[in-house]
Design a protein around this motif. Structure first.
Motif, short mmCIF file in Angstrom:
data_model
loop_
_atom_site.label_atom_id
_atom_site.label_comp_id
_atom_site.label_asym_id
_atom_site.label_seq_id
_atom_site.Cartn_x
_atom_site.Cartn_y
_atom_site.Cartn_z
N GLY A 105 -3.66 25.28 -45.17
CA GLY A 105 -5.05 24.91 -44.91
C GLY A 105 -5.90 24.77 -46.15
O GLY A 105 -7.03 24.29 -46.09
N GLU A 106 -5.37 25.17 -47.30
CA GLU A 106 -6.16 25.14 -48.53
C GLU A 106 -6.49 23.72 -48.97
O GLU A 106 -7.60 23.46 -49.47
N THR A 107 -5.57 22.78 -48.78
CA THR A 107 -5.79 21.42 -49.25
C THR A 107 -7.00 20.78 -48.60
O THR A 107 -7.78 20.08 -49.26
N LEU A 108 -7.21 21.00 -47.30
CA LEU A 108 -8.32 20.39 -46.57
C LEU A 108 -9.47 21.36 -46.35
O LEU A 108 -10.36 21.10 -45.52
N LEU A 120 -5.81 10.30 -54.89
CA LEU A 120 -4.80 11.13 -54.23
C LEU A 120 -5.31 12.52 -53.89
O LEU A 120 -4.97 13.08 -52.84
N PHE A 121 -6.11 13.11 -54.79
CA PHE A 121 -6.46 14.52 -54.65
C PHE A 121 -7.91 14.77 -54.24
O PHE A 121 -8.27 15.91 -53.97
N PHE A 135 -8.62 12.39 -44.75
CA PHE A 135 -7.75 13.06 -43.78
C PHE A 135 -8.52 14.10 -42.98
O PHE A 135 -8.27 14.29 -41.78
N LYS A 136 -9.43 14.77 -43.63
CA LYS A 136 -10.20 15.83 -42.96
C LYS A 136 -11.00 15.28 -41.79
O LYS A 136 -11.20 15.97 -40.79
N GLY A 137 -11.43 14.02 -41.90
CA GLY A 137 -12.26 13.44 -40.85
C GLY A 137 -11.50 12.61 -39.84
O GLY A 137 -12.12 12.05 -38.91
N ALA A 194 -1.99 14.96 -43.52
CA ALA A 194 -1.99 15.43 -44.90
C ALA A 194 -0.65 16.06 -45.26
O ALA A 194 -0.13 15.84 -46.37
N ALA A 195 -0.09 16.85 -44.35
CA ALA A 195 1.20 17.49 -44.62
C ALA A 195 2.30 16.46 -44.81
O ALA A 195 3.07 16.52 -45.77
#
Length: 450
Positions: free
Chosen positions: A135-138, A302-303, A310-312, A320-321
């Motif tokens: 969950g850290e990425t998003l 990319l980052f 992706f979050k939206g 994302a994964a």
């Protein structure tokens, strides 16, 4: 036993690829990388969609049937990395073997330098891949939060653990060797990469607004007459096919004489182009779905911007994964190829075992890559602008001009049933060498076109 017999025994004992598709997939893995994912979609967007694709496809075909086949054959005939290959080419015309070794060191050092910079990027990708599951990425709330998250990671010594973890994994694969390590990994990772990106592309196709992205991608507009469209299409094609006088050459050195190099080269060019198109078919419709323009390519896409998108999007965590796993596969197969040339050079020149050479090169790579985390962009630009086209140009000149046209034709005919047409000499000696010189000059003028 005389020296010639000993050398022949050494060639027979040399590791190699066990199958045709193992070799092809390894070459595809070396070519498919960040340029396909974070640069190609942005250039398609910036230079008019179809207006960029037309010259890009043209240059991929030209370079694939000239530069790629040349480096593959150069490595195979010399059974050596760049240092030994360049030496043998000059000695074939009575030249200085020492001068050849010095020239060959240029692409080897370039490959190591590029691998060191790529290791930093792979550390970022590995962290975001794991973070996609935790969950850290998003986690950030908005684009500013994503920007701050990336900025902290990309600072000096900001991602030590994941960077070292990625290099340890690379070392394990490389120590296993060509057939048992590089080939097996690419046989798994490359098909999965294409399946994952194809799945993402299908998902994006059903999102509202995606059709606008497709229309833009395949529309030809006034950009087709813009010289810069053609300049950057050339740079994209050249660097996407991994021409630098090192990676493709060293993989070719592990190739059997019954392999049809021209047949292998067109497969590599085709699948590399498919990878770039799949990335564009995921990213450009995603941007259209979100109602925003595609940002400049590079790490920011990319980052920062893609995680924010992706979050939206519904199912964004799963997307994302899948996305970052696929990007990780593309990156690590490229990084393996970049490290292989310097590793093989230590084995050939110093007589080190495979494990010793891997640990020595990866040790150097780890120390330097940890120290350049904050300046990796400038590091990569310097290598790609000055060293990569220089290495590719030297390899082309030595194989097609120094070894000569008859020699090159004979080597490329090995393993091929149909005779090669008259296109070979003008395409390789003149068109390819001319384009390589253009890439070198234009890269300096515009401070990077790859």
């Amino acid at each position: 036993m005389n020296k010639q017999q000993a050398a022949a025994d050494g060639i027979r004992r040399r590791d190699g690829f066990a199958s045709h598709w193992g070799y092809v997939l390894a070459c595809i893995g070396s070519a498919v990388g960040m340029g396909n994912i974070w640069m190609f979609p942005s250039r398609v967007s910036k230079y008019g969609g179809g207006s960029f694709l037309i010259p890009y496809f043209l240059f991929v075909a030209i370079i694939g049937f000239s530069g790629v086949i040349g480096e593959m054959a150069f490595g195979r005939v010399t059974r050596s990395g760049p240092v030994g290959a360049f030496q043998k080419a000059l000695e074939s015309r009575g030249g200085s073997g020492r001068a050849g070794r010095v020239l060959g060191a240029v692409p080897v050092l370039g490959s190591l330098a590029l691998a060191i910079g790529y290791a930093v990027v792979m550390g970022w990708i590995l962290k975001y891949t794991v973070g996609a599951f935790t969950g850290e990425t998003l986690a950030p709330a908005d684009v500013d939060g994503f920007s701050a998250q990336f900025g902290q990671m990309a600072s000096s010594f900001g991602n030590n653990f994941w960077q070292v973890a990625g290099l340890v994994l690379v070392a394990v694969i490389l120590i296993a060797g060509i057939g048992a390590g590089i080939e097996k990994v690419n046989k798994i990772m490359m098909p999965l990469f294409f399946l994952m990106f194809a799945g993402l592309a299908v998902y994006m196709a059903f999102q509202p607004g995606a059709a606008a992205g497709y229309r833009y991608m395949f529309t030809v507009d006034e950009n087709i007459a813009n010289p810069m469209t053609w300049v950057y299409a050339l740079g994209q094609a050249f660097f996407s096919l991994s021409l630098a006088g090192n990676g493709t050459l060293i993989y070719g050195s592990y190739l059997k004489d019954d392999e049809d190099i021209i047949g292998s080269a067109w497969k590599v060019a085709l699948f590399d182009t498919m990878a770039a198109m799949l990335a564009a078919l995921v990213i450009i419709p995603a941007m259209a779905t979100a109602g925003v323009n595609l940002f400049d390519g590079g790490p920011g896409l990319l980052f920062i911007h893609l995680p924010n998108l992706f979050k939206g999007i519904p199912g964004g965590a799963v997307l994302a994964a899948v996305f970052f796993i696929a990007v990780f596969f593309a990156g690590i197969t490229s990084l393996i190829n970049l490290f292989e040339a310097p590793i093989a050079t230590l084995q050939e020149r110093l007589g080190l075992t495979r494990a010793q050479a891997v640990l020595a090169i990866l040790g150097i790579g780890t120390v330097i890559s940890l120290c350049i985390q904050a300046i990796v962009g400038e590091w990569m630009d310097a290598v790609s602008i000055y060293i990569c086209p220089l290495g590719a140009g030297m390899a082309g000149i030595l194989f097609y001009w120094v070894f000569g046209s008859k020699f090159a034709r004979a080597e490329l005919q090995k393993g091929r049933k149909r005779p090669i047409g008259r296109w070979l000499e003008p395409m390789t000696k003149y068109v390819f060498c001319g384009l390589t010189a253009a890439v070198f000059v234009l890269g300096i003028v515009f401070q990077g076109i790859g």
